[in-house]
Design an enzyme around this catalytic site. Structure first.
Site, PDB file in Angstrom:
ATOM      1  N   LYS A 194       0.844  -1.196   0.000  1.00  0.00           N
ATOM      2  CA  LYS A 194       0.000   0.000   0.000  1.00  0.00           C
ATOM      3  C   LYS A 194       0.882   1.250   0.000  1.00  0.00           C
ATOM      4  O   LYS A 194       1.971   1.215   0.541  1.00  0.00           O
ATOM      5  CB  LYS A 194      -0.915   0.006   1.234  1.00  0.00           C
ATOM      6  CG  LYS A 194      -1.751  -1.248   1.428  1.00  0.00           C
ATOM      7  CD  LYS A 194      -2.856  -1.372   0.412  1.00  0.00           C
ATOM      8  CE  LYS A 194      -3.734  -2.595   0.712  1.00  0.00           C
ATOM      9  NZ  LYS A 194      -4.849  -2.725  -0.244  1.00  0.00           N
ATOM     10  N   LYS A 212       2.574  -8.701  -2.187  1.00  0.00           N
ATOM     11  CA  LYS A 212       1.591  -8.835  -3.266  1.00  0.00           C
ATOM     12  C   LYS A 212       1.332  -7.516  -3.972  1.00  0.00           C
ATOM     13  O   LYS A 212       1.205  -6.471  -3.336  1.00  0.00           O
ATOM     14  CB  LYS A 212       0.276  -9.362  -2.676  1.00  0.00           C
ATOM     15  CG  LYS A 212      -0.918  -9.366  -3.608  1.00  0.00           C
ATOM     16  CD  LYS A 212      -2.166  -9.800  -2.885  1.00  0.00           C
ATOM     17  CE  LYS A 212      -3.395  -9.627  -3.739  1.00  0.00           C
ATOM     18  NZ  LYS A 212      -3.695  -8.202  -4.000  1.00  0.00           N
ATOM     19  N   ASP A 232      -1.425  -5.269  -5.678  1.00  0.00           N
ATOM     20  CA  ASP A 232      -2.876  -5.221  -5.557  1.00  0.00           C
ATOM     21  C   ASP A 232      -3.509  -5.497  -6.912  1.00  0.00           C
ATOM     22  O   ASP A 232      -2.843  -5.467  -7.955  1.00  0.00           O
ATOM     23  CB  ASP A 232      -3.330  -3.882  -4.978  1.00  0.00           C
ATOM     24  CG  ASP A 232      -4.416  -4.061  -3.923  1.00  0.00           C
ATOM     25  OD1 ASP A 232      -5.215  -5.004  -4.058  1.00  0.00           O
ATOM     26  OD2 ASP A 232      -4.454  -3.277  -2.962  1.00  0.00           O
ATOM     27  N   GLU A 233      -4.816  -5.737  -6.900  1.00  0.00           N
ATOM     28  CA  GLU A 233      -5.485  -6.235  -8.098  1.00  0.00           C
ATOM     29  C   GLU A 233      -5.414  -5.267  -9.271  1.00  0.00           C
ATOM     30  O   GLU A 233      -5.382  -5.678 -10.425  1.00  0.00           O
ATOM     31  CB  GLU A 233      -6.951  -6.586  -7.792  1.00  0.00           C
ATOM     32  CG  GLU A 233      -7.861  -5.401  -7.514  1.00  0.00           C
ATOM     33  CD  GLU A 233      -7.783  -4.888  -6.087  1.00  0.00           C
ATOM     34  OE1 GLU A 233      -8.512  -3.932  -5.774  1.00  0.00           O
ATOM     35  OE2 GLU A 233      -6.994  -5.445  -5.290  1.00  0.00           O
ATOM     36  N   HIS A 263      -6.487 -13.334  -7.672  1.00  0.00           N
ATOM     37  CA  HIS A 263      -7.320 -12.335  -7.003  1.00  0.00           C
ATOM     38  C   HIS A 263      -8.717 -12.395  -7.608  1.00  0.00           C
ATOM     39  O   HIS A 263      -8.875 -12.610  -8.803  1.00  0.00           O
ATOM     40  CB  HIS A 263      -6.725 -10.937  -7.170  1.00  0.00           C
ATOM     41  CG  HIS A 263      -7.292  -9.941  -6.200  1.00  0.00           C
ATOM     42  ND1 HIS A 263      -8.564  -9.419  -6.340  1.00  0.00           N
ATOM     43  CD2 HIS A 263      -6.778  -9.383  -5.083  1.00  0.00           C
ATOM     44  CE1 HIS A 263      -8.799  -8.577  -5.340  1.00  0.00           C
ATOM     45  NE2 HIS A 263      -7.736  -8.540  -4.566  1.00  0.00           N
ATOM     46  N   ARG A 264      -9.732 -12.196  -6.759  1.00  0.00           N
ATOM     47  CA  ARG A 264     -11.120 -12.333  -7.212  1.00  0.00           C
ATOM     48  C   ARG A 264     -11.778 -10.982  -7.469  1.00  0.00           C
ATOM     49  O   ARG A 264     -12.995 -10.829  -7.291  1.00  0.00           O
ATOM     50  CB  ARG A 264     -11.928 -13.141  -6.206  1.00  0.00           C
ATOM     51  CG  ARG A 264     -11.972 -12.549  -4.800  1.00  0.00           C
ATOM     52  CD  ARG A 264     -12.848 -13.383  -3.869  1.00  0.00           C
ATOM     53  NE  ARG A 264     -12.954 -12.777  -2.538  1.00  0.00           N
ATOM     54  CZ  ARG A 264     -13.831 -13.154  -1.618  1.00  0.00           C
ATOM     55  NH1 ARG A 264     -14.687 -14.129  -1.891  1.00  0.00           N
ATOM     56  NH2 ARG A 264     -13.876 -12.569  -0.433  1.00  0.00           N
ATOM     57  N   HIS A 313      -8.258 -15.538  -3.020  1.00  0.00           N
ATOM     58  CA  HIS A 313      -8.832 -14.796  -1.900  1.00  0.00           C
ATOM     59  C   HIS A 313     -10.196 -15.386  -1.549  1.00  0.00           C
ATOM     60  O   HIS A 313     -10.997 -15.685  -2.416  1.00  0.00           O
ATOM     61  CB  HIS A 313      -8.966 -13.317  -2.267  1.00  0.00           C
ATOM     62  CG  HIS A 313      -7.648 -12.635  -2.399  1.00  0.00           C
ATOM     63  ND1 HIS A 313      -7.246 -11.625  -1.558  1.00  0.00           N
ATOM     64  CD2 HIS A 313      -6.615 -12.826  -3.246  1.00  0.00           C
ATOM     65  CE1 HIS A 313      -6.033 -11.231  -1.897  1.00  0.00           C
ATOM     66  NE2 HIS A 313      -5.632 -11.946  -2.924  1.00  0.00           N
TER      67      HIS A 313
END
Length: 475
Positions: A175, A201, A203-204, A294-295, A327
């Site tokens: 982040k 990770k 992010d999406e 990732h969903r 996820h």
């Protein structure tokens, strides 16, 4: 039609509109081991009998259309049609029913989640006879499951690759998700991995934007994880998001990740699509890459209780299409998930054989035969005080992912990672000693914080944080 032009196919043909239930509602039908079975939650329009609504779903998602057509005589509809074989009212709901539909296996292309969904949910959800429709569950027969490769590697192979056993894996989403330069992004990755996390990770929505192009991000993240590995002696990974605007570009990014020697890449499987996801999963198996899924966009599809597709169906589809992580909500954080329902689809992801259990939302017994399992990822609004519950709920075969719960530590990223690793190790040790984490979890964390100043600081800053909203995803 004159006698001279009459054909065999037209003999006995009578044009017109028939009720769907005359051909597609078959309560005496005995399902076959090779049938794909579906459980739909129906809300018929006023005046439409549930039998007609269920039959309409079976018809429109298989061989039927709104009127009789003469080409019906050129095939065996009895062999290929879907059948609504049972309807039951939903307890406590007005004008809602569960309709069970059986589909012959020959309706579906082998190894294609895309074709399966196009058939079962592609058109019927806009049907006028229905006020709302939700696909609650699917039974995938072994005969169809065996046509899929499934996850690139699976749970055991991943543990062997990472040489990590006996505990959940720890992760962190970097982040802010957007706006960092590639070098600063890599710095955050290094600090988190050095502090004790197994994974970091993308992010999406981190793909290849003007502020951080994908190739730069991949290079700096690879440098970060190699440096962290050298310092800690542990294998580390960063989920490099290979999602792109075309399948060709997606594979190009995965190829570059493999050339860098990193262990894992990532894909947004719903926005990217099942065809792209299956292609990437095949590449990952062939080239030794783990695949994190990732969903993103799932709540658009699965959040409404009476319309859409339940996430357990999307989870089954992912296991077929291919992914090593996905996820799955948290039960305890900011993202939705009621405990029994969540654990129902977590078992569908991990286990080889899952019994029907309506209390957990499982409408069918599912036998995955030899298809590898998928690690569920718990993420979203979780922090060190949640660690006992997460360890108890999800068990060892899971990934616990703390974004703000790592990067929000008052002392920085590495101390945030240390706090999470200490909390996890304390919970695993307490569980292995026979302590009840559900009852003694807070005490376990307090005891561990006495000898970890990083954990003590995290406990202090997040002691009042709660996300108390009623879950919509209930049986």
């Amino acid at each position: 039609m004159s006698p001279q032009t009459e054909t065999k196919a037209s003999v006995g043909f009578k044009a017109g509109v028939k009720e769907y239930k005359l051909n597609y509602y078959t309560p005496d039908y005995e399902t076959k081991d090779t049938d794909i079975l579906a459980a739909f939650r129906l809300t018929p329009q006023p005046g439409v009998p549930p039998e007609e609504a269920g039959a309409a779903v079976a018809a429109e998602s298989s061989t039927g259309t709104w009127t009789t057509v003469w080409t019906d005589g050129l095939t065996s509809l009895d062999r290929y049609k879907g059948r609504c074989y049972h309807i039951e009212p939903v307890a406590g709901e007005e004008n809602q029913y569960i309709a069970y539909v059986a589909y012959p296996l020959d309706l579906f292309e082998e190894g294609s989640v895309t074709n399966m969904f196009t058939s079962i949910v592609g058109n019927v959800f806009g049907f006028k006879a229905l006020r709302a429709l939700r696909l609650e569950d699917l039974r995938i027969p072994p005969a169809y499951t065996k046509t899929f490769q499934g996850p690139p590697h699976g749970i055991q192979v991943e543990r062997d690759k990472l040489n990590k056993y006996g505990r959940p894996l720890l992760g962190c989403t970097i982040k802010p998700k957007l706006g960092l330069s590639a070098k600063n992004y890599g710095r955050a990755v290094y600090e988190c991995l050095r502090g004790g996390l197994d994974f970091t990770k993308d992010d999406e929505n981190v793909n290849s934007q003007p502020f951080m192009r994908w190739r730069d991000r991949f290079v700096f993240c690879a440098e970060a994880l190699y440096k962290a590995q050298a310092e800690t002696g542990e294998i580390k990974g960063h989920y490099l998001n290979a999602t792109a605007g075309t399948c060709e570009e997606m594979i190009k990014r995965a190829v570059f990740a493999r050339e860098l020697g990193v262990p894992i890449v990532m894909h947004d499987y719903l926005t990217g699509g099942f065809t792209a996801n299956t292609s990437l999963a095949h590449y990952c198996r062939d080239n030794g890459l783990l695949l994190h899924i990732h969903r993103a966009m799932h709540a658009v599809i699965d959040r409404q209780k009476n319309h859409g597709i339940h996430f357990r169906v999307l989870a089954k589809a992912l296991r077929m299409s291919g992914g090593d992580h996905i996820h799955a909500g948290t039960v305890v954080g900011k993202l939705e998930g009621e405990r029994d329902i969540t654990l129902g689809f977590v078992d569908l992801l991990r286990d080889d054989f899952i019994e029907k259990d309506r209390s957990r939302g499982l409408y069918f017994t599912q036998d995955w035969v030899s298809l590898p399992g998928v690690l569920p990822v718990a993420s979203g609004g979780i922090h060190v005080w949640h660690m006992p519950a997460l360890t108890e709920i999800f068990g060892d075969d899971s990934v616990l992912q703390f974004g703000g719960g790592t990067l929000g530590h008052p002392w920085g990223n590495a101390p945030g990672a240390v706090a999470n690793r200490v909390a996890l190790e304390a919970c695993v040790q307490a569980r292995n000693e026979g302590r009840d984490l559900a009852r003694e979890g807070n005490e376990v964390i307090r005891e561990a914080s006495k000898w970890s100043p990083e954990l003590a600081a995290a406990c202090e800053i997040w002691k009042e944080i709660k996300f108390e909203f009623e879950a919509m995803d209930t049986v």
